[in-house]
Design a protein around this motif. Structure first.
Motif, PDB file in Angstrom:
ATOM      1  N   ASP A 190      10.407   5.604   0.573  1.00  0.00           N
ATOM      2  CA  ASP A 190      10.056   5.193   1.846  1.00  0.00           C
ATOM      3  C   ASP A 190      11.284   6.016   2.744  1.00  0.00           C
ATOM      4  OD1 ASP A 190      11.601   3.492   0.772  1.00  0.00           O
ATOM      5  OD2 ASP A 190      10.339   1.816   1.494  1.00  0.00           O
ATOM      6  N   TYR A 191      12.358   6.344   2.079  1.00  0.00           N
ATOM      7  CA  TYR A 191      13.455   7.351   2.798  1.00  0.00           C
ATOM      8  C   TYR A 191      12.969   8.506   2.773  1.00  0.00           C
ATOM      9  CZ  TYR A 191      17.085   3.993   1.957  1.00  0.00           C
ATOM     10  OH  TYR A 191      17.929   2.896   1.807  1.00  0.00           O
TER      11      TYR A 191
ATOM     12  N   LEU B  40       9.817  -8.518   1.470  1.00  0.00           N
ATOM     13  CA  LEU B  40       8.400  -8.088   1.056  1.00  0.00           C
ATOM     14  C   LEU B  40       8.664  -6.578   0.111  1.00  0.00           C
ATOM     15  CD1 LEU B  40       7.040  -9.326   4.013  1.00  0.00           C
ATOM     16  CD2 LEU B  40       5.517  -9.713   2.172  1.00  0.00           C
ATOM     17  N   ARG B  41       9.825  -6.158   0.270  1.00  0.00           N
ATOM     18  CA  ARG B  41      10.100  -4.668  -0.407  1.00  0.00           C
ATOM     19  C   ARG B  41       9.441  -3.638   0.007  1.00  0.00           C
ATOM     20  NH1 ARG B  41      13.304  -7.883  -3.728  1.00  0.00           N
ATOM     21  NH2 ARG B  41      12.623  -9.926  -3.857  1.00  0.00           N
ATOM     22  N   PHE B  42       8.996  -3.522   1.306  1.00  0.00           N
ATOM     23  CA  PHE B  42       8.244  -2.212   1.688  1.00  0.00           C
ATOM     24  C   PHE B  42       8.752  -1.915   2.766  1.00  0.00           C
ATOM     25  CE2 PHE B  42       4.912  -3.224   4.428  1.00  0.00           C
ATOM     26  CZ  PHE B  42       4.789  -4.524   4.363  1.00  0.00           C
ATOM     27  N   ALA B 110       3.444  -0.986  -6.511  1.00  0.00           N
ATOM     28  CA  ALA B 110       4.601  -0.128  -5.976  1.00  0.00           C
ATOM     29  C   ALA B 110       4.768  -0.181  -4.577  1.00  0.00           C
ATOM     30  CB  ALA B 110       4.522   1.272  -6.491  1.00  0.00           C
ATOM     31  N   PRO B 111       5.893  -0.261  -4.053  1.00  0.00           N
ATOM     32  CA  PRO B 111       6.264  -0.427  -2.628  1.00  0.00           C
ATOM     33  C   PRO B 111       5.499   0.487  -2.042  1.00  0.00           C
ATOM     34  CG  PRO B 111       8.306  -0.616  -3.783  1.00  0.00           C
ATOM     35  CD  PRO B 111       7.129  -0.227  -4.962  1.00  0.00           C
ATOM     36  N   VAL B 112       5.281   1.839  -2.404  1.00  0.00           N
ATOM     37  CA  VAL B 112       4.739   2.776  -1.599  1.00  0.00           C
ATOM     38  C   VAL B 112       3.482   2.565  -1.214  1.00  0.00           C
ATOM     39  CG1 VAL B 112       3.960   4.696  -3.312  1.00  0.00           C
ATOM     40  CG2 VAL B 112       4.839   5.317  -1.229  1.00  0.00           C
ATOM     41  N   ILE B 113       2.729   1.737  -1.836  1.00  0.00           N
ATOM     42  CA  ILE B 113       1.254   1.451  -1.777  1.00  0.00           C
ATOM     43  C   ILE B 113       1.346   0.386  -0.522  1.00  0.00           C
ATOM     44  CG2 ILE B 113      -0.726   0.422  -2.622  1.00  0.00           C
ATOM     45  CD1 ILE B 113      -0.063   2.970  -3.955  1.00  0.00           C
ATOM     46  N   THR B 115       3.365   0.315   1.843  1.00  0.00           N
ATOM     47  CA  THR B 115       3.951   1.175   2.837  1.00  0.00           C
ATOM     48  C   THR B 115       2.611   1.984   3.414  1.00  0.00           C
ATOM     49  OG1 THR B 115       6.082   1.510   2.103  1.00  0.00           O
ATOM     50  CG2 THR B 115       5.347   2.961   3.869  1.00  0.00           C
ATOM     51  N   ILE B 116       1.855   2.418   2.515  1.00  0.00           N
ATOM     52  CA  ILE B 116       0.672   2.975   2.931  1.00  0.00           C
ATOM     53  C   ILE B 116      -0.524   2.038   3.512  1.00  0.00           C
ATOM     54  CG2 ILE B 116      -1.655   4.342   2.035  1.00  0.00           C
ATOM     55  CD1 ILE B 116       0.344   5.651   0.200  1.00  0.00           C
ATOM     56  N   ALA B 117      -0.512   0.742   2.923  1.00  0.00           N
ATOM     57  CA  ALA B 117      -1.316  -0.167   3.645  1.00  0.00           C
ATOM     58  C   ALA B 117      -0.758  -0.403   4.968  1.00  0.00           C
ATOM     59  CB  ALA B 117      -1.222  -1.402   2.705  1.00  0.00           C
ATOM     60  N   SER B 118       0.593  -0.374   5.385  1.00  0.00           N
ATOM     61  CA  SER B 118       1.101  -0.688   6.628  1.00  0.00           C
ATOM     62  C   SER B 118       0.623   0.481   7.561  1.00  0.00           C
ATOM     63  CB  SER B 118       2.562  -0.754   6.502  1.00  0.00           C
ATOM     64  OG  SER B 118       3.400   0.404   6.600  1.00  0.00           O
TER      65      SER B 118
END
Lengths: 466, 339, 234
Positions: A190-191, B40-42, B110-113, B115-118
């Motif tokens: 995310d960075y 929540l780690r994202f 994975a956290p990035v998923i 983030t995409i959901a966000s």
């Protein structure tokens, strides 16, 4: 459904939808949609390389699209000689100075290993560069912008064929991506997202404010778009009139001949773009598929699926990520230049992140992360819905108004414009209709991610567990 | 001497006071981002739009109360509406978690998923805001506009420079101070707060200790919604409300959170002020200030502005880049919630 | 019937079975130790008792009640406490907060239990305001055990508590564990340092490939020439 049949059926359905638009809303409308579908597909393939191949979260797609657009302007616009005479030299000198300082900083960071010297030295050089370059640069800018501000006030470009910019845009975007990659790759996913988001805001700010470069919010209109002819020129051309006459069976003397020619010229121009864009998409797609199936592509996917194991096996993960990030950015840059070519103008205020970054994300996720055909399909499908959703929303609201007004004369508390106003519910609905598609896209993204995370055309042989 | 005083007042008026209140707004925003990061780690891309959502509902309640003739006298009516705005936003955040994020949490994606959901949530929230209030600018501040008026200050001090203090600026700092104190008291002293820190610190061990993750997550969303609404309302009162501006606040807010160390609340506050002060100081034209402090023959000719306001995002970005290059864990080495 | 029994357990982490009919039990006021070569399924056996993996066949009973289908959290509230091998403290919280979190499920007054733990581990009392992450390895293990004891459990399970600590610290830890036993708690340990662990064990289990190879008192296993030759290095 078998693996090979599925894409064919999906693309056939897409073609049918486009044909339906052609018959229903007319061919010019259909071609407008198709052309932007093609550009969207190129964008989607570019982002798919970054996300689908490598799992990189690029939240700055818009940056590369806008850079591509700027490059299109700077390549194709004729140079503004008065502008150059007024301040061009000073701006060039400033440019050379920027390059010099960049070189110095690079050398410092490259050849000196002591951490504190590296960091403080960089900071000192940056400050020095700022104070030395700024007066030179500003003098030039003021001079340029004050010359014929209403019509120009900029330096113009190189006056080359705009097609050249499609290639140059790729190269410039590779440079931008290289810099971002140096900064943000190898850290948390995310960075990179935040860094790219930042870059995209800055690129658009540059496009809006650096009038000497892009005329800023004064916009650049009527770009030359050779080799595609202009409609007005076509309408005059004898060969074109003859062609229309043969095809339509009307004669130059007929009453409706003129409108036929005008309509035909519009279709002809759009078809020219369709041809060009199809060629580009074909080349990009061919290369992307080749790359994906090469050892490089296989390694990339291996890294994506398990970067710990890959780096344990001696793969340089950050380096591979940088490569794929740069290649993807190049494709995005090409798409940006194509878009500006098609528009025939450059309007910095048009760059909105929801449209030029996050919509592309929806395309990739819906189409199928990691699958190039999926990305192309995603580009088509999402662009199609993006356009048609607004049409549908308008249609629904208009019809609801017709249906509801006589029966439902109830009032709704309107929530807009400064106070709680009492308003007809239908009026509110009509005002809200244009925003419907944002809701739709959000829902599509969330639903696809949840229920079909591998997309319409899933990546072959991938067992990615999201 | 008067020149120095004038210079000081100038700085106070145009840099220190505005940057302090802006910093408090960013700090509240960054706290929300950092809490979501920690628990929540994202990285929550929908945070800017959540701020807009909360502000919008606060504006609706403000209009309602204004219509009913309720007011707080010299203070903005929005303060009265704030708890209601927070309530609606908290409900919204919890529903979104149930409908969207919980699925990925249970699957341990994975956290990035997430983030995409966000990003999807951002789209939806954004469109809800557009649906309900439109895209135009809204001003909803009422009550007394100034605590100190520039003219009054000039008359009182006899200086040529005036200093003004807007009610909203003072309010921002006071309300943010109370909110932050309450948050730290909660994290530090209450059972639930400690459970949140424990969950952020070591999820598996927290589960073994009998901490209910769903409760922790729910409380996190309530607090995040409250912080987002507070940040959004204070920003909107101080400047104005415009949905797109709130999306753009993502960058300075994330820069602040990363600068402070993700997941570190104290860091987020410090980060908010660093970003705000940098932004204001870099975009402030120092011409007048230098006129006061420099000898007469050395007066500067230009505006003496390091960067035009149009590039204020560049400041956040440069801070971000510097942190990523030099110390990616941030000033206060984050990753877990430490109060 | 022992206080905690895992009987004839088959199971693993979803894939192939790791445990093939393994039986482990411990009585109140006793120390039971599971030893064996690497990959024998020692930790897996303990996790089966705690409910952290799928038990395909066999049963886990606590105080005569079948708990095979309870979640780990529910077993914790039934009186089982577990100290993981790694990441077993809240590094960003103080020692005292670690203990408080251990007692998270308790609604009664915990000050007395906390005092007991401070008297059991005096160093923790001294450092109660320090971050657990700043302590030494041995002290951290004490925090971890202390946290687990805060629920006033009837069974304490430790996964390799002495991994990575010095021999002196190991001896001290074992002394503390003996004190814990003296309070009437059942202690079940998985240990790499087999010889030292068996010395304090009332029961010992030697596991090989997910099966019980030898089961006896600690002293008897130490005396058994086969066990000595194969597992204790002569």
């Amino acid at each position: 459904m078998s693996q090979s049949l599925r894409p064919i059926l999906l693309f056939a359905a897409m073609a049918a939808a486009l044909l339906a638009v052609g018959f229903g809303q007319g061919w010019p409308v259909m071609l407008v949609i198709l052309n932007l579908c093609l550009i969207s597909a190129v964008m989607s393939v570019g982002l798919n390389m970054q996300w689908g191949y490598a799992g990189l979260f690029n939240a700055g797609v818009m940056a590369f699209v806008a850079v591509g657009g700027m490059v299109a302007v700077l390549i194709s616009e004729p140079p503004v000689m008065v502008g150059w005479e007024a301040g061009g030299a000073r701006i060039l000198v400033a440019g050379v100075m920027v390059a010099t300082f960049s070189g110095l900083i690079y050398a410092l960071r490259r050849f000196i290993s002591r951490r504190w010297i590296k960091n403080w030295g960089t900071a000192a050089l940056l400050v020095a560069a700022y104070f030395i370059i700024r007066p030179v640069f500003e003098g030039g800018v003021t001079a340029v912008e004050s010359i014929a501000a209403a019509s120009a006030g900029n330096l113009g470009g190189l006056g080359l064929n705009i097609l050249v910019s499609w290639v140059v845009a790729a190269v410039v975007c590779m440079g931008v991506a290289w810099v971002i990659g140096r900064i943000a790759l190898g850290l948390r996913a995310d960075y990179l997202a935040i860094a790219t988001l930042g870059i995209s805001e800055i690129v658009v700010a540059v496009a809006k404010n650096e009038e000497w470069l892009t005329r800023g919010v004064k916009n650049i209109t009527s770009l030359k778009r050779a080799p595609v002819p202009r409609e007005t020129n076509l309408q005059q051309a004898e060969w074109f009139q003859n062609l229309v006459s043969t095809l339509s069976g009307t004669n130059p003397g007929d009453a409706d001949f003129k409108t036929t020619v005008i309509e035909a010229s519009s279709i002809f121009v759009k078809l020219c773009f369709t041809g060009l864009f199809t060629i580009v998409l074909g080349i990009v797609l061919f290369l992307a598929i080749r790359a994906l199936n090469s050892p490089w592509g296989r390694m990339m996917r291996a890294i994506r699926d398990n970067d710990v194991a890959a780096s344990a096996m001696g793969k340089n993960v950050v380096r591979r990520h940088r490569e794929v990030f740069i290649v993807g950015a190049a494709i995005l840059g090409v798409s940006g230049a194509m878009l500006t070519t098609l528009d025939g103008q450059f309007t910095p205020t048009g760059y909105q992140p929801l449209r030029y970054t996050f919509l592309i994300w929806v395309m990739v996720i819906v189409g199928g992360s990691g699958n190039n055909l999926g990305a192309v399909l995603g580009g088509f499908v999402i662009w199609f819905f993006w356009i048609e959703a607004e049409v549908a929303a308008q249609w629904i609201s208009v019809n609801m108004e017709k249906v509801l007004t006589p029966y439902l004369d109830v009032v709704l508390i309107s929530l807009g414009e400064g106070s709680l106003k009492v308003q007809h519910g239908v009026t509110w609905l009509k005002n809200a209709a244009p925003h419907f598609r944002y809701l739709l896209m959000g829902m599509v993204l969330l639903l696809a991610l949840r229920f079909s995370p591998r997309g319409l055309i899933p990546e072959a042989g991938a067992a990615r567990a999201h | 001497m008067t020149d120095l005083l004038n210079a000081l007042v100038l700085m106070l008026n145009f840099v220190i006071i505005p940057a302090t209140s802006y910093g408090a707004q960013l700090a509240l925003g960054a706290l929300g981002v950092t809490l979501v990061y920690g628990i929540l780690r994202f990285g929550n891309f929908a945070h800017g739009d959540t701020m807009a959502f909360g502000t919008m509902f606060t504006i609706f309640f403000t209009w309602l109360f204004q219509g009913l003739g309720l007011s707080l006298g010299v203070l903005p009516t929005a303060l009265l509406a704030l708890p209601f705005g927070i309530g609606v936003t908290a409900l919204y955040a919890i529903s979104i978690d149930r409908l969207v994020y919980r699925h990925y949490r249970v699957k341990r994606s994975a956290p990035v998923i997430l983030t995409i959901a966000s990003v999807g949530v951002m789209f939806v929230t954004n469109s809800v805001v557009r649906f309900l209030i439109g895209t135009n600018e809204q001003r909803f501040s009422d009550g007394q506009k100034f605590i100190i008026k520039a003219r009054d200050f000039k008359e009182w001090s006899g200086l040529s420079e005036g200093m003004k203090l807007k009610t909203t600026e003072a309010l921002t700092v006071v309300v943010a101070g109370i909110a932050v104190a309450a948050l730290f008291w909660f994290l530090q002293r209450t059972r639930m707060g400690k459970a949140m820190r424990a969950y952020s610190d070591n999820e598996d061990l927290a589960l073994l200790s009998g901490i209910n993750p769903e409760r922790v997550v729910m409380v996190t969303w309530i607090i995040t919604a409250a912080l987002a609404t507070l940040a959004g309302v204070l920003f909107g009162l101080d400047k104005s409300f415009k949905p797109f501006t709130y999306f753009q606040l993502l960058l300075p807010i994330f820069a602040a959170a990363i600068l402070g160390g993700v997941g570190n609340p104290l860091g987020a506050i410090a980060g908010g002020f660093v970003v705000a002060f940098s932004e204001v100081m870099v975009t402030y034209p120092y011409k007048k200030f230098l006129k006061y402090v420099m000898p007469e023959n050395l007066e500067p000719s230009g505006l003496m502005q390091l960067l035009t306001v149009d590039y204020k995002f560049a400041v956040s970005f440069i801070i971000l880049v510097a942190v990523l290059l030099i110390k990616p864990t941030g000033l206060f080495s984050g990753k877990v919630i430490r109060a | 019937m022992s206080f905690l029994v895992g009987e004839n357990i088959f199971g693993g982490y979803g894939g192939a079975d790791i445990l093939h009919g393994c039986t482990v039990s411990v009585e109140k006021g006793e120390i039971a130790v599971i030893v064996g070569p690497n990959g024998a399924g020692k930790s897996t056996a303990m996790k089966a008792l705690l409910g952290m993996l799928t038990v395909r066949e066999g049963a886990v009973r606590l105080n005569g009640n079948d708990i095979t289908h309870l979640s780990p959290q529910d077993r914790v509230s039934e009186g089982m406490a577990f100290v993981p091998q790694t990441n077993n403290v809240f590094a960003g919280m103080t020692v005292q907060e670690n203990l408080e979190m251990g007692a998270y499920l308790r609604r009664d007054d915990i000050t007395e239990t906390m005092e007991q733990i401070y008297s059991l581990f005096p160093i923790l009392g001294e450092k109660r305001r320090q971050m657990a992450g700043e302590l030494s390895g041995g002290q951290r293990q004490q925090v971890a055990v202390g946290r687990a004891l805060m629920t006033k459990p009837s069974v304490l399970m430790l996964d390799e508590p002495t991994a990575g600590v010095s021999p002196i610290v190991m001896d001290e830890l074992f002394d503390r564990i003996l004190e814990v036993r003296a309070t009437g708690i059942a202690v079940l340990m998985v240990e790499q340092n087999a010889r030292q662990a068996l010395e304090i064990a009332d029961r010992g289990y030697v596991l090989v490939q997910g099966e019980n190879k030898y089961t006896d008192t600690g002293a008897a296993l130490l005396a058994d020439p086969d066990v000595r030759k194969s597992f204790l290095g002569g």
